[in-house]
Write a protein that holds these residues in place. Structure first.
Motif, PDB file in Angstrom:
ATOM      1  N   ASN A 176       0.862  -1.176   0.000  1.00 20.19           N
ATOM      2  CA  ASN A 176       0.000   0.000   0.000  1.00 20.19           C
ATOM      3  C   ASN A 176       0.900   1.228   0.000  1.00 20.19           C
ATOM      4  O   ASN A 176       1.875   1.285   0.773  1.00 20.19           O
ATOM      5  CB  ASN A 176      -0.885  -0.004   1.252  1.00 20.19           C
ATOM      6  CG  ASN A 176      -1.930   1.106   1.225  1.00 20.19           C
ATOM      7  OD1 ASN A 176      -1.608   2.280   1.067  1.00 20.19           O
ATOM      8  ND2 ASN A 176      -3.182   0.729   1.386  1.00 20.19           N
ATOM      9  N   PRO A 177       0.635   2.222  -0.843  1.00 27.18           N
ATOM     10  CA  PRO A 177       1.491   3.413  -0.861  1.00 27.18           C
ATOM     11  C   PRO A 177       1.680   4.050   0.508  1.00 27.18           C
ATOM     12  O   PRO A 177       2.740   4.633   0.791  1.00 27.18           O
ATOM     13  CB  PRO A 177       0.759   4.352  -1.818  1.00 27.18           C
ATOM     14  CG  PRO A 177      -0.034   3.458  -2.700  1.00 27.18           C
ATOM     15  CD  PRO A 177      -0.434   2.293  -1.851  1.00 27.18           C
ATOM     16  N   ARG A 178       0.666   3.949   1.364  1.00 29.06           N
ATOM     17  CA  ARG A 178       0.770   4.547   2.694  1.00 29.06           C
ATOM     18  C   ARG A 178       1.879   3.895   3.527  1.00 29.06           C
ATOM     19  O   ARG A 178       2.513   4.556   4.365  1.00 29.06           O
ATOM     20  CB  ARG A 178      -0.572   4.438   3.432  1.00 29.06           C
ATOM     21  CG  ARG A 178      -1.627   5.391   2.902  1.00 29.06           C
ATOM     22  CD  ARG A 178      -2.964   5.204   3.594  1.00 29.06           C
ATOM     23  NE  ARG A 178      -3.921   6.226   3.207  1.00 29.06           N
ATOM     24  CZ  ARG A 178      -4.598   6.213   2.066  1.00 29.06           C
ATOM     25  NH1 ARG A 178      -4.433   5.207   1.206  1.00 29.06           N
ATOM     26  NH2 ARG A 178      -5.446   7.184   1.775  1.00 29.06           N
ATOM     27  N   ALA A 181       5.125   5.520   2.232  1.00 30.86           N
ATOM     28  CA  ALA A 181       5.195   6.920   2.648  1.00 30.86           C
ATOM     29  C   ALA A 181       5.499   7.038   4.135  1.00 30.86           C
ATOM     30  O   ALA A 181       6.271   7.910   4.559  1.00 30.86           O
ATOM     31  CB  ALA A 181       3.886   7.630   2.316  1.00 30.86           C
ATOM     32  N   VAL A 203       5.705   9.370  -3.515  1.00 28.29           N
ATOM     33  CA  VAL A 203       4.578   8.475  -3.250  1.00 28.29           C
ATOM     34  C   VAL A 203       3.372   9.295  -2.787  1.00 28.29           C
ATOM     35  O   VAL A 203       2.248   9.100  -3.265  1.00 28.29           O
ATOM     36  CB  VAL A 203       4.960   7.405  -2.213  1.00 28.29           C
ATOM     37  CG1 VAL A 203       3.730   6.652  -1.726  1.00 28.29           C
ATOM     38  CG2 VAL A 203       5.967   6.427  -2.809  1.00 28.29           C
ATOM     39  N   MET A 207      -0.338   9.852  -4.526  1.00 35.44           N
ATOM     40  CA  MET A 207      -1.582   9.666  -3.793  1.00 35.44           C
ATOM     41  C   MET A 207      -2.454  10.918  -3.876  1.00 35.44           C
ATOM     42  O   MET A 207      -3.683  10.836  -4.029  1.00 35.44           O
ATOM     43  CB  MET A 207      -1.281   9.326  -2.329  1.00 35.44           C
ATOM     44  CG  MET A 207      -0.611   7.983  -2.128  1.00 35.44           C
ATOM     45  SD  MET A 207       0.040   7.758  -0.440  1.00 35.44           S
ATOM     46  CE  MET A 207      -1.472   7.897   0.521  1.00 35.44           C
ATOM     47  N   SER A 239      -0.108  -3.132  -9.556  1.00 37.55           N
ATOM     48  CA  SER A 239       0.644  -3.678  -8.433  1.00 37.55           C
ATOM     49  C   SER A 239       0.890  -5.180  -8.535  1.00 37.55           C
ATOM     50  O   SER A 239       1.688  -5.730  -7.780  1.00 37.55           O
ATOM     51  CB  SER A 239      -0.089  -3.375  -7.127  1.00 37.55           C
ATOM     52  OG  SER A 239      -1.396  -3.921  -7.155  1.00 37.55           O
ATOM     53  N   SER A 275       4.508  -1.987  -7.005  1.00 40.82           N
ATOM     54  CA  SER A 275       3.931  -1.209  -5.907  1.00 40.82           C
ATOM     55  C   SER A 275       5.000  -0.731  -4.942  1.00 40.82           C
ATOM     56  O   SER A 275       4.800   0.264  -4.235  1.00 40.82           O
ATOM     57  CB  SER A 275       2.882  -2.040  -5.156  1.00 40.82           C
ATOM     58  OG  SER A 275       3.475  -3.157  -4.507  1.00 40.82           O
ATOM     59  N   PHE A 278       5.808   2.545  -6.945  1.00 49.26           N
ATOM     60  CA  PHE A 278       4.633   3.395  -7.195  1.00 49.26           C
ATOM     61  C   PHE A 278       5.061   4.635  -7.987  1.00 49.26           C
ATOM     62  O   PHE A 278       5.815   4.529  -8.949  1.00 49.26           O
ATOM     63  CB  PHE A 278       3.951   3.731  -5.871  1.00 49.26           C
ATOM     64  CG  PHE A 278       2.599   4.383  -5.990  1.00 49.26           C
ATOM     65  CD1 PHE A 278       1.609   3.829  -6.780  1.00 49.26           C
ATOM     66  CD2 PHE A 278       2.315   5.550  -5.303  1.00 49.26           C
ATOM     67  CE1 PHE A 278       0.350   4.430  -6.893  1.00 49.26           C
ATOM     68  CE2 PHE A 278       1.066   6.158  -5.399  1.00 49.26           C
ATOM     69  CZ  PHE A 278       0.087   5.596  -6.199  1.00 49.26           C
ATOM     70  N   THR A 279       4.606   5.814  -7.621  1.00 46.85           N
ATOM     71  CA  THR A 279       4.893   7.033  -8.382  1.00 46.85           C
ATOM     72  C   THR A 279       6.255   7.630  -8.045  1.00 46.85           C
ATOM     73  O   THR A 279       6.610   8.701  -8.548  1.00 46.85           O
ATOM     74  CB  THR A 279       3.801   8.080  -8.156  1.00 46.85           C
ATOM     75  OG1 THR A 279       3.578   8.228  -6.745  1.00 46.85           O
ATOM     76  CG2 THR A 279       2.496   7.650  -8.811  1.00 46.85           C
ATOM     77  N   ASP A 280       7.014   6.941  -7.222  1.00 46.74           N
ATOM     78  CA  ASP A 280       8.387   7.351  -6.939  1.00 46.74           C
ATOM     79  C   ASP A 280       9.368   6.669  -7.875  1.00 46.74           C
ATOM     80  O   ASP A 280      10.249   7.314  -8.429  1.00 46.74           O
ATOM     81  CB  ASP A 280       8.748   7.008  -5.493  1.00 46.74           C
ATOM     82  CG  ASP A 280      10.229   7.162  -5.215  1.00 46.74           C
ATOM     83  OD1 ASP A 280      10.688   8.312  -5.148  1.00 46.74           O
ATOM     84  OD2 ASP A 280      10.924   6.133  -5.065  1.00 46.74           O
TER      85      ASP A 280
END
Length: 418
Positions: A176-178, A181, A203, A207, A239, A275, A278-280
């Motif tokens: 999970n991105p959280r 982060a 990340v 989100m 993912s 995953s 992610f966006t990183d």
């Protein structure tokens, strides 16, 4: 002084064509601009230049423990060299080919910022929106803006050092991105006063963009980055555990025991869950797509007078260059370096001429600094390439030499070079 894009295009007239979109609009700072792309040169580079480039890449292959590499060098006044070197594995005779896919690591950050600026242009978000407006689960981050996440000035830390063991031990786990982060949020510094290498920042930015649009990060990348630039081999994967594409360049990591034995039996990490990036750092690409993206990022960064646009106006010193907008500014070049499980990558392009270098090594045991140094070494070699018949070599230079970064690659080596 920066030369204008118009002058650079004139220098290479007859060899290159400028790719124009149907609208014919001028580039904005919102994303890599398709209408400022310089087409791939049709000429071959001289044997001497290719020999120097190949020697540099082979040196980096040994230093990183990689079995192979992909490289693209586009020199508008001289020609192009796009090549696969080495083999796909330590016990394989299969050559590396230029259609192979790989993970691009932190180069994903620039793409995430492309999406941010595009959405800001559309009025969907504002650059100074606090991250808490779109990610309500982090109320203690109300002093951090979306632009600061993009610029690396959020003060948040990099959680990869804490998570690397888990990433490597369970490469197919879906994160999970959280979770990612949170590891960086736990390490907070000063906001807005310095650049920090932070996976948590990008990340969280991903989100936030998902929250603002109600679209997935995968959809946002396709809509605002890969489709406008015709990057058919590039994506932010879902993912689900998978290889980086088909065909895939196998990726490896040489852990401590393998390094002690001379990097002869690395562990394979071709199939993982994106995953963890992610966006990183989760995007995948091909070498031609990566070069095209890097060139578009650099050429789209300047206006018709050759001046850097708004996205690049708040650059701050970081490492051996400046950093802003999800990328490094090094001399007249803009680019990024990246690490993802199994791969080291880098891409840099010159805002004055469109000269572009992109590299991928298939072992991530070393740091991304090694790939970044290789890209700068290749850029220095390329900048000295003689003009092809009927062409004129532009008057520009880089503030470093090939020898400078050849030495950096050696210093960053984790495996025997000889």
């Amino acid at each position: 002084m920066r030369a204008s894009v118009r002058r650079a295009t004139a220098v290479v007239a007859g060899l290159l064509a400028v790719a124009m979109t149907a609208s014919g609009c001028t580039p904005t700072t919102s994303r890599a601009a398709a209408d400022s792309l310089v087409a791939i040169p049709g000429a071959d580079l001289s044997e001497d230049t290719v020999g120097q480039l190949e020697s540099a890449v082979n040196h980096a292959i040994a230093a990183s423990g990689a079995t192979g590499a992909l490289v693209a060098v586009w020199i508008p006044w001289a020609g192009a060299w796009v090549e696969g070197l080495g083999t796909t594995g330590p016990d394989s005779d299969e050559p590396v080919t230029t259609d192979m896919h790989f993970r691009i690591g932190d180069i994903t950050r620039a793409m995430t910022c492309d999406v941010l600026y595009e959405l800001a242009d559309e009025g969907v978000v504002a650059l100074d929106d606090p991250v808490t407006e779109w990610v309500t689960s982090v109320p203690n981050l109300s002093d951090i803006t979306l632009q600061q996440l993009c610029d690396g000035t959020s003060g948040l830390g990099d959680g990869r050092a804490r998570l690397d063991y888990q990433f490597n031990a369970t490469p197919e786990r879906v994160w999970n991105p959280r979770e990612i982060a949170a590891a960086g949020i736990a390490d907070r510094g000063r906001v807005g006063v310095e650049v920090r290498d932070s996976d948590a920042a990008y990340v969280l930015l991903g989100m936030a963009l998902e929250g603002a649009t109600r679209e997935s990060a995968q959809e946002l990348f396709a809509e605002h980055v890969t489709e406008p630039l015709d990057l058919d081999g590039t994506e932010l994967p879902s993912s689900a555990p998978a290889a980086p594409g088909d065909p895939a360049l196998p990726g490896y990591i040489s852990f401590r025991a393998d390094r002690a034995e001379g990097c002869v039996a690395p562990s394979e990490y071709t199939t993982i869950s994106s995953s963890m990036g992610f966006t990183d750092s989760g995007a995948t690409s091909t070498i031609t797509d990566l070069a095209r993206y890097g060139q578009s990022l650099a050429m789209g960064a300047v206006d018709g007078d050759g001046e850097l646009g708004e996205r690049w106006s708040k650059a701050m010193p970081f490492e051996d260059a400046e950093y802003v907008g999800g990328a490094y500014l090094a001399g007249s070049m803009i680019g990024q370096k990246g690490s993802a499980s199994g791969y080291l990558t880098s891409v840099y392009a010159d805002t004055e001429t469109g000269m572009t270098v992109a590299v991928a090594l298939n072992n991530s045991a070393a740091s991304a600094d090694l790939a970044g140094a290789l890209a700068k070494e290749l850029a220095a070699i390329a900048s000295k390439a003689p003009a092809a018949d009927g062409q004129e070599q532009p008057e520009f230079g880089l503030p470093w030499t090939a020898e400078d970064f050849h030495q950096v690659v050696a210093e960053k080596a984790v495996c025997p070079i000889d």
